[in-house]
Structure formats: structure tokens, C-alpha cells
Design an enzyme around this catalytic site. Structure first.
Site, PDB file in Angstrom:
ATOM      1  CG  HIS A 102      21.299  32.282  11.792  1.00 37.23           C
ATOM      2  ND1 HIS A 102      20.619  31.681  10.685  1.00 37.23           N
ATOM      3  CD2 HIS A 102      21.222  33.894  11.452  1.00 37.23           C
ATOM      4  CE1 HIS A 102      19.847  32.275  10.793  1.00 37.23           C
ATOM      5  NE2 HIS A 102      19.508  33.605  10.589  1.00 37.23           N
ATOM      6  CG  ASP A 103      26.764  33.364  13.923  1.00 40.48           C
ATOM      7  OD1 ASP A 103      27.043  32.350  12.585  1.00 40.48           O
ATOM      8  OD2 ASP A 103      26.958  34.674  12.933  1.00 40.48           O
TER       9      ASP A 103
END
Length: 303
Positions: free
Chosen positions: A232-233
Site C-alpha cells: 500500500h504505502d
């Protein structure tokens, strides 16, 4: 062009991937790393940030931040990221120490003493940022924009409607979203579908010490399906460098802070309640370009 950034995070496998790119990409000047409780406790997220700074032999200060959310109880994600937060690779104990255990004051000083506004990339809960804006509103003109991993318009990963980072501290997220500062939200609408493929991970594993490290921790991430692993990040760094690879739309986004929908990010899609917008929401990402970029980051910048 050099992108001058501050990074607020809770490493975490996906934070570690994002930090690795932020630390090594020649277009990025990472000037401060602040940590927060989220994926694991703040003592562990701070240690993990220090491990990565030392792994890449960089001189970037790390400051430890909030140990718990503003109002609600901390619920970590160690079942996803492992006991240490970045299980899967033996970094050993870091020999360097955090610059400070007062991340909010360090953020304030860094911003106020900068000669230009700085971009803040946040990939954990937003507790430090909520405190910063509440205690030191004079920093607002020195924040160029927020690029946030968090939220979702379609589905959650903590509840049916709430994404983890916003769910962890919805009250802080509400402060950030309502700050009036330019804000881009990269949520599950992008990150659950723009995954790092197994093919990309396997290629990265062959790219030296850094590639082996990244592939090893990605392999421990349980957020995996037949299309790959949701890192995600990492998409925050991809957006910083290549915003044109995302489909975005501006909405007014509210954060639910109580009840069964706590942590939900609700966009006024029909403009029924707001005639203005506060968040640039990423709705889709070029997955092939994302994978190609990550492979090139490791191959070109981490050897």
C-alpha cells in the site's frame, strides 16, 4: 527537479518499501523521518526506521512520535507485518539512535526553518500530523501538500468501510483532512488493485542485497492474492514522482469518528452537502507502470 519531503510512518512492510525508495531515489531529498504507533508499537516502528536508514548508509534523522492515537485505543497490525513489523529479513539491532522522541516538535522546527514549503508523506496513522496541526497551526503555510496512504471510498480492511491507517486514529485523520492544506488520499481503491506482482518480486530478489531484503519482507506480507501483494504505502512515492499514472478526482471527504462506521472516509460524491472539495482522491493506478517503476528503483538506485 528535487522533491523535498518529510516522511511520517509506522514501518511495517509496505512502509519499509516506501522508505527504501525515498531514501535512495536521487530525485528525492528525504529530510526527516518521524514514526508513530500503528502497524506495531512506536518503539518498534522507530527501530525499523533506523534499521533502514543504516541499511542504506544514509544520514537522515529519525524522531519517534505518538505512542497511541488521540482518543481511541491502539489496535496494531502485527498479524500482517510480524512481531517486529518487518519480519522476513534479519537486520540486526541498529547502531544509530533516534534524533528525538518528540516528533511533533521536530516536525514543527523543520517546517518553520525551511526556506520553502515541504511535502509531507504519511503512511501510518495520522496522530503526529493531527497533533502538529492542532498545537502549531503556524506551520500550515510551510506544508506544500500531504500525500497520504489511507482511506477508501469502496471498502475497508479493518471493517467493511474503514481502512487501517484512518481507523487507527480517525480523529487525527479528520484534523488533517479539514486542515485546508492540499491533500492527496491514496487509499484501498488503488492499493488493493495495484499490487506488486510475484513476477516483479522474484526479479527484485535477484538485485543485490537491497533487492533480496525487499523481496524477503514482501514474501512475509499476508495481503496477497493471485495478482500479487498489496504494498500500500509504496504508492505514495510512486505518486510523488509520477502523479500522471493515477486516476484522481476531487471530493469533499469526511471522516467518521464514532459508531459502527468509525474510520470510514465518506466522499460527498453527489455534492449534496458541500459545494467545495478538500481531498484529491486516487481512484485507480497504472499497475504495469507501478511494477516497472519499482523494479527500476531497486535496479538503478539501490545497487
Amino acid at each position: 527537479m528535487t522533491y523535498r519531503i518529510l516522511m511520517d510512518c509506522d514501518p511495517g512492510i509496505d512502509d519499509a518499501c516506501a522508505l527504501s525508495c525515498a531514501l535512495t531515489d536521487p530525485e528525492i531529498s528525504l529530510e526527516l523521518i518521524t514514526t508513530v504507533a500503528g502497524n506495531v508499537a512506536v518503539d518498534k516502528t522507530t527501530k525499523n526506521a533506523l534499521r533502514l536508514v543504516e541499511f542504506f548508509s544514509k544520514d537522515v534523522p529519525v524522531a519517534a512520535g505518538a505512542r497511541k492515537p488521540l482518543l481511541k485505543q491502539l489496535e496494531d497490525a502485527s498479524e500482517v507485518h510480524g512481531e517486529s513489523g518487518i519480519d522476513g529479513y534479519d537486520f540486526g539491532e541498529p547502531s544509530i539512535k533516534p534524533f528525538s522522541d518528540d516528533a511533533v516538535s521536530i516536525l514543527k522546527d523543520k517546517l518553520l526553518h525551511s526556506n520553502v514549503p515541504l511535502t509531507i508523506i504519511a503512511t501510518g496513522s495520522f496522530t503526529n500530523l493531527g497533533l502538529l496541526l492542532s498545537l502549531y497551526p503556524e506551520v500550515k503555510p510551510k506544508i506544500k501538500e500531504f500525500i497520504l496512504m489511507g482511506g477508501s471510498l469502496a471498502q475497508g480492511n479493518m471493517t467493511s468501510v474503514a481502512e487501517f491507517n484512518v481507523f487507527t486514529d480517525p480523529h487525527a485523520a479528520r484534523i488533517v483532512f479539514s486542515s485546508g492544506i492540499k491533500t492527496t488520499m491514496i487509499g484501498l481503491d488503488c492499493t488493493l488493485f495495484g499490487r506488486i506482482s510475484d513476477k516483479t518480486k522474484d526479479k527484485i530478489k535477484l538485485l543485490g542485497k537491497a533487492g533480496n531484503m525487499l523481496a524477503s519482507i514482501i514474501e512475509r506480507d499476508i495481503d496477497h492474492d493471485e495478482t500479487g501483494t498489496a504494498i500500500h504505502d509504496l504508492q505514495t512515492i510512486f505518486y510523488l514522482l509520477h502523479p500522471e499514472k493515477f486516476t484522481t478526482r476531487k471530493f469533499w471527504v469526511d471522516v467518521v469518528c464514532e459508531g459502527p462506521a468509525i474510520g470510514a472516509t465518506v466522499a460527498d460524491i453527489r455534492k449534496a452537502y458541500h459545494d467545495k472539495t478538500n481531498v484529491n482522491v486516487c481512484l485507480d493506478v497504472d499497475t504495469d507502470a507501478f511494477n516497472k517503476w519499482f523494479l527500476e528503483e531497486v535496479e538503478k538506485n539501490m545497487q
